[in-house]
Enzyme design. Structure first.
Site, PDB file in Angstrom:
ATOM      1  N   ASP A  76     -13.172   2.451  -0.990  1.00  0.00           N
ATOM      2  CA  ASP A  76     -12.612   2.710  -0.159  1.00  0.00           C
ATOM      3  C   ASP A  76     -13.031   4.138   0.775  1.00  0.00           C
ATOM      4  O   ASP A  76     -13.320   5.769   0.113  1.00  0.00           O
ATOM      5  CB  ASP A  76     -10.471   2.988  -0.281  1.00  0.00           C
ATOM      6  CG  ASP A  76      -9.711   3.440   1.059  1.00  0.00           C
ATOM      7  OD1 ASP A  76      -9.916   3.047   2.247  1.00  0.00           O
ATOM      8  OD2 ASP A  76      -8.718   3.921   0.528  1.00  0.00           O
ATOM      9  N   HIS A  77     -12.790   4.767   2.197  1.00  0.00           N
ATOM     10  CA  HIS A  77     -12.728   5.140   2.562  1.00  0.00           C
ATOM     11  C   HIS A  77     -14.655   5.687   2.207  1.00  0.00           C
ATOM     12  O   HIS A  77     -14.833   5.580   1.196  1.00  0.00           O
ATOM     13  CB  HIS A  77     -12.322   6.641   3.292  1.00  0.00           C
ATOM     14  CG  HIS A  77     -11.313   5.956   3.747  1.00  0.00           C
ATOM     15  ND1 HIS A  77     -10.787   6.945   3.686  1.00  0.00           N
ATOM     16  CD2 HIS A  77     -11.052   4.787   4.242  1.00  0.00           C
ATOM     17  CE1 HIS A  77      -9.425   6.271   4.839  1.00  0.00           C
ATOM     18  NE2 HIS A  77      -9.062   4.946   4.365  1.00  0.00           N
TER      19      HIS A  77
ATOM     20  N   TYR B 260     -14.787   3.843   7.134  1.00  0.00           N
ATOM     21  CA  TYR B 260     -15.301   2.707   6.784  1.00  0.00           C
ATOM     22  C   TYR B 260     -16.782   3.126   7.698  1.00  0.00           C
ATOM     23  O   TYR B 260     -17.530   1.985   8.321  1.00  0.00           O
ATOM     24  CB  TYR B 260     -14.765   2.095   7.668  1.00  0.00           C
ATOM     25  CG  TYR B 260     -12.805   1.814   6.587  1.00  0.00           C
ATOM     26  CD1 TYR B 260     -12.692   0.997   5.577  1.00  0.00           C
ATOM     27  CD2 TYR B 260     -11.937   2.241   7.242  1.00  0.00           C
ATOM     28  CE1 TYR B 260     -11.927   1.264   5.183  1.00  0.00           C
ATOM     29  CE2 TYR B 260     -11.255   2.576   7.143  1.00  0.00           C
ATOM     30  CZ  TYR B 260     -11.048   2.046   5.777  1.00  0.00           C
ATOM     31  OH  TYR B 260      -9.781   2.014   5.068  1.00  0.00           O
TER      32      TYR B 260
ATOM     33  N   CYS C  92      -3.734   2.557  -4.377  1.00  0.00           N
ATOM     34  CA  CYS C  92      -5.215   3.438  -3.381  1.00  0.00           C
ATOM     35  C   CYS C  92      -4.576   4.632  -4.130  1.00  0.00           C
ATOM     36  O   CYS C  92      -4.205   5.767  -3.928  1.00  0.00           O
ATOM     37  CB  CYS C  92      -4.463   3.691  -2.265  1.00  0.00           C
ATOM     38  SG  CYS C  92      -5.678   4.679  -0.684  1.00  0.00           S
TER      39      CYS C  92
ATOM     40  N   HIS D  69       0.941  -1.289   0.401  1.00  0.00           N
ATOM     41  CA  HIS D  69      -0.193  -0.012   0.174  1.00  0.00           C
ATOM     42  C   HIS D  69       1.230   1.434   0.163  1.00  0.00           C
ATOM     43  O   HIS D  69       2.034   1.280   0.424  1.00  0.00           O
ATOM     44  CB  HIS D  69      -0.475  -0.148   1.264  1.00  0.00           C
ATOM     45  CG  HIS D  69      -2.256   0.782   1.206  1.00  0.00           C
ATOM     46  ND1 HIS D  69      -1.559   2.153   1.865  1.00  0.00           N
ATOM     47  CD2 HIS D  69      -3.526   0.733   1.249  1.00  0.00           C
ATOM     48  CE1 HIS D  69      -2.697   2.971   1.823  1.00  0.00           C
ATOM     49  NE2 HIS D  69      -3.749   1.894   1.198  1.00  0.00           N
TER      50      HIS D  69
ATOM     51  N   HIS E  37      -7.919  -0.196  -4.248  1.00  0.00           N
ATOM     52  CA  HIS E  37      -8.465   1.336  -3.238  1.00  0.00           C
ATOM     53  C   HIS E  37      -9.195   1.989  -4.125  1.00  0.00           C
ATOM     54  O   HIS E  37      -8.437   3.066  -5.100  1.00  0.00           O
ATOM     55  CB  HIS E  37      -7.987   1.371  -2.550  1.00  0.00           C
ATOM     56  CG  HIS E  37      -6.786   0.686  -1.368  1.00  0.00           C
ATOM     57  ND1 HIS E  37      -6.347   0.806   0.179  1.00  0.00           N
ATOM     58  CD2 HIS E  37      -7.694  -0.670  -0.543  1.00  0.00           C
ATOM     59  CE1 HIS E  37      -6.164  -0.541   0.654  1.00  0.00           C
ATOM     60  NE2 HIS E  37      -7.237  -1.149  -0.301  1.00  0.00           N
TER      61      HIS E  37
HETATM   62  C1  DNO Z   1      -6.974   3.186   5.426  1.00  0.00           C
HETATM   63  C2  DNO Z   1      -6.151   1.741   4.518  1.00  0.00           C
HETATM   64  C3  DNO Z   1      -4.959   1.837   5.419  1.00  0.00           C
HETATM   65  C4  DNO Z   1      -4.388   0.438   4.889  1.00  0.00           C
HETATM   66  C5  DNO Z   1      -2.843  -0.119   5.487  1.00  0.00           C
HETATM   67  C6  DNO Z   1      -2.191  -1.192   4.561  1.00  0.00           C
HETATM   68  O1  DNO Z   1      -8.264   3.417   5.289  1.00  0.00           O
HETATM   69  O2  DNO Z   1      -5.694   1.784   3.544  1.00  0.00           O
HETATM   70  O3  DNO Z   1      -4.831   1.598   6.908  1.00  0.00           O
HETATM   71  O4  DNO Z   1      -5.089  -0.525   5.320  1.00  0.00           O
HETATM   72  O5  DNO Z   1      -2.115   0.726   5.214  1.00  0.00           O
HETATM   73  O6  DNO Z   1      -1.818  -2.185   5.299  1.00  0.00           O
END
Ligand code: DNO
Length: 398
Positions: free
Chosen positions: A357-358, A374, A274, A236, A301
Site C-alpha cells: 500500500d502506498h 501510488y 490495513c 477497510h 494492505h
Molecule cells: C487509500 C486507500 C483507501 C481505501 C478505501 C477503501 O490509499 O486505502 O482509499 O481504498 O478506504 O474503501
C-alpha cells in the site's frame, strides 16, 4: 499471500505493464468513473476485465474490487436508502457473475482517507504523505470554519493551528484544502468545502452508536446475498483511525472490529487489514490485531507509518514499508500463519490477497503525475521488500 497491485484504470499513469514488471500477480481496481450509489453493469465490469487481460497478455486478472463505495445515502439512512441498497446488491451480483469474489469498502462518514500533505520532502530526496494534526486543525478551524471546531482540539493544538493559519498564504491554504478534501485517489466522492460543510450538517445528530447500527443494517442487507453468491466483503479501517471534523468513526480499533464482526457473524463479511491505517493509532497493536482478526481477514494492505508519541489523535508520516512503528514482519507472520491454518482446513480462500500500500515518490516517480501514494517505483520497492520478508518467513516455517 497473493501479490496484488492497485490500478486506477486507463487514466492511471502507472500502467498494467508496470504492475506486471513490479511483480504483481493480480489487480485491485474499481469502476472509478461511476459515482457511488450507481449500480455497476456487467458490460462495464467485463470491459475492465478485458483491459486487464489484454494489457498483461492474460497474466493478470481483476482479483479484488477496491472499493465498491458505500454511498453517503446508505451511511446516513437517507430517504433513498432502499434504492441505494438495491444498487449495491445489483453491483454485487454483476461482480459475482464476472467471477470477482473479494469486495473492499469503507464506512467512513464524508471523507475517505485524509492527509494534510501529499508530497512532503524526505531527507533522501523523495516525498511521502503526511498527516499533521496542527495543520488539520488549521484547516478545520480557520478554512472550513466548522462551528465548534476550536473547542474540539486540545488548547495547545488549537493555539498552534491559529499560528499556522495566520502564517499561510493563499496558495498554501489551497494546497492544504486540496490535500484534505479533494486530492486523494480512490476516495468514493470528490468534495468541495461547501459539500463538506453540508455533509457534516447531515451527520451532526448521528452518534457513533447510530453509525455502528447503520453499518449493521447495511450488512444485514448485503451479507446474506454475499453468502449466496460466494463473495467476501471486507471493511477497510478508518484512515486515520480517529474522529475527524467531529464526525464519528467506528472502524478504528480492535474493539470496533470485534463488535461489528460479532454482530454480523458470517465468513462472507470480514476485514481489509490495513497496517498503515490501523498503525497510525498509538494504542493499536497491529500484530495482536492481525492475530485476533485473522480468521476474518480477506484482504491485506501493507504499509508503515511513523507517528507522534502520545495518544490519538496524532500526527504521522508514511514511512518505508519495513521501517516504521508497525512491526511489519510480525504482521506478515500472523497472516502467513492464518494462511497455513486455512490450507490445513481446506478453505478455498487460503491464499489471502495483499497489496503493497502506498509508496514514497522516488527516482522516476518524482514529477511523474502518478496518483498520490501510488507511484510505480515507490510501490515496487515496497513490494520487493515485503516479498523478501514473505520468502524468508515461508522458508523458515517449512
Ligand atoms: C487509500 C486507500 C483507501 C481505501 C478505501 C477503501 O490509499 O486505502 O482509499 O481504498 O478506504 O474503501
Amino acid at each position: 499471500m497473493r501479490r496484488t497491485w492497485r490500478w486506477f484504470g486507463p487514466e492511471d499513469r502507472v500502467t498494467l505493464a508496470d504492475a506486471r514488471q513490479a511483480g504483481a500477480e493480480g489487480i485491485v481496481t474499481a469502476l472509478h468513473q461511476l459515482a457511488p450509489g450507481l449500480p455497476w453493469t456487467a458490460d462495464a465490469v467485463a470491459e475492465r476485465q478485458a483491459q486487464i487481460a489484454e494489457a498483461s497478455g492474460g497474466a493478470l486478472q481483476w482479483d479484488v474490487v477496491e472499493s465498491l463505495p458505500v454511498s453517503e445515502g446508505i451511511k446516513t439512512k437517507s430517504p433513498d436508502w432502499a434504492t441505494q441498497i438495491d444498487a449495491y446488491r445489483r453491483s454485487m451480483e454483476v461482480l459475482a457473475e464476472a467471477g470477482i469474489e473479494t469486495i473492499c469498502y469503507n464506512f467512513m462518514p464524508v471523507l475517505d482517507w485524509t492527509r494534510t500533505e501529499l508530497r512532503a520532502p524526505l531527507p533522501s530526496g523523495g516525498t511521502a504523505m503526511r498527516f499533521d494534526l496542527v495543520d488539520f486543525a488549521a484547516f478545520d478551524i480557520h478554512i472550513l470554519e466548522r462551528p465548534g471546531a476550536a473547542e474540539s482540539y486540545p488548547p495547545d493544538t488549537a493555539a498552534a493551528a491559529g499560528e499556522v493559519a495566520a502564517r499561510m498564504n493563499d496558495s498554501e491554504k489551497s494546497a492544504l484544502c486540496e490535500a484534505v478534501v479533494s486530492g486523494l485517489p480512490g476516495a468514493a466522492e470528490r468534495w468541495t468545502l461547501e459539500d463538506v460543510r453540508a455533509a457534516i450538517g447531515i451527520y451532526a445528530p448521528l452518534s457513533a452508536d447510530v453509525l455502528r447500527q447503520t453499518h449493521v443494517d447495511f450488512l444485514s442487507e448485503v451479507v446474506p446475498l454475499a453468502e449466496r453468491l460466494g463473495l467476501r466483503l471486507c471493511c477497510h479501517p478508518d484512515d486515520p483511525p480517529f474522529s475527524l471534523l467531529g464526525l464519528p468513526r467506528t472502524m478504528s480499533t480492535l474493539e470496533d472490529y470485534q463488535a461489528i464482526l460479532g454482530a454480523v457473524d458470517s465468513a462472507a463479511f470480514g476485514v481489509t487489514f490495513c497496517t498503515g491505517s490501523l498503525g497510525a493509532r498509538p494504542d493499536n497493536d497491529c500484530v495482536a490485531m492481525a492475530r485476533a482478526l485473522a480468521p476474518r481477514i480477506h484482504f491485506v494492505h501493507l504499509r508503515n507509518v511513523i507517528r507522534e508519541k502520545g495518544r490519538a489523535p496524532c500526527s504521522f508520516i508514511e514511512s518505508e514499508h519495513l521501517d516504521g512503528d508497525v512491526d511489519m514482519v510480525g504482521v506478515i507472520e500472523a497472516v502467513l500463519d492464518e494462511e497455513a491454518r486455512r490450507r490445513a482446513a481446506g478453505r478455498p480462500d487460503a491464499e489471502i490477497p495483499m497489496r503493497p500500500d502506498h509508496g514514497h515518490d522516488i527516482l522516476t516517480d518524482i514529477g511523474s503525475g502518478a496518483q498520490p501514494g501510488y507511484p510505480a517505483v515507490g510501490r515496487l520497492k515496497g513490494m520487493a521488500e515485503l516479498r523478501g520478508v514473505i520468502a524468508a518467513l515461508t522458508r523458515r516455517a517449512a
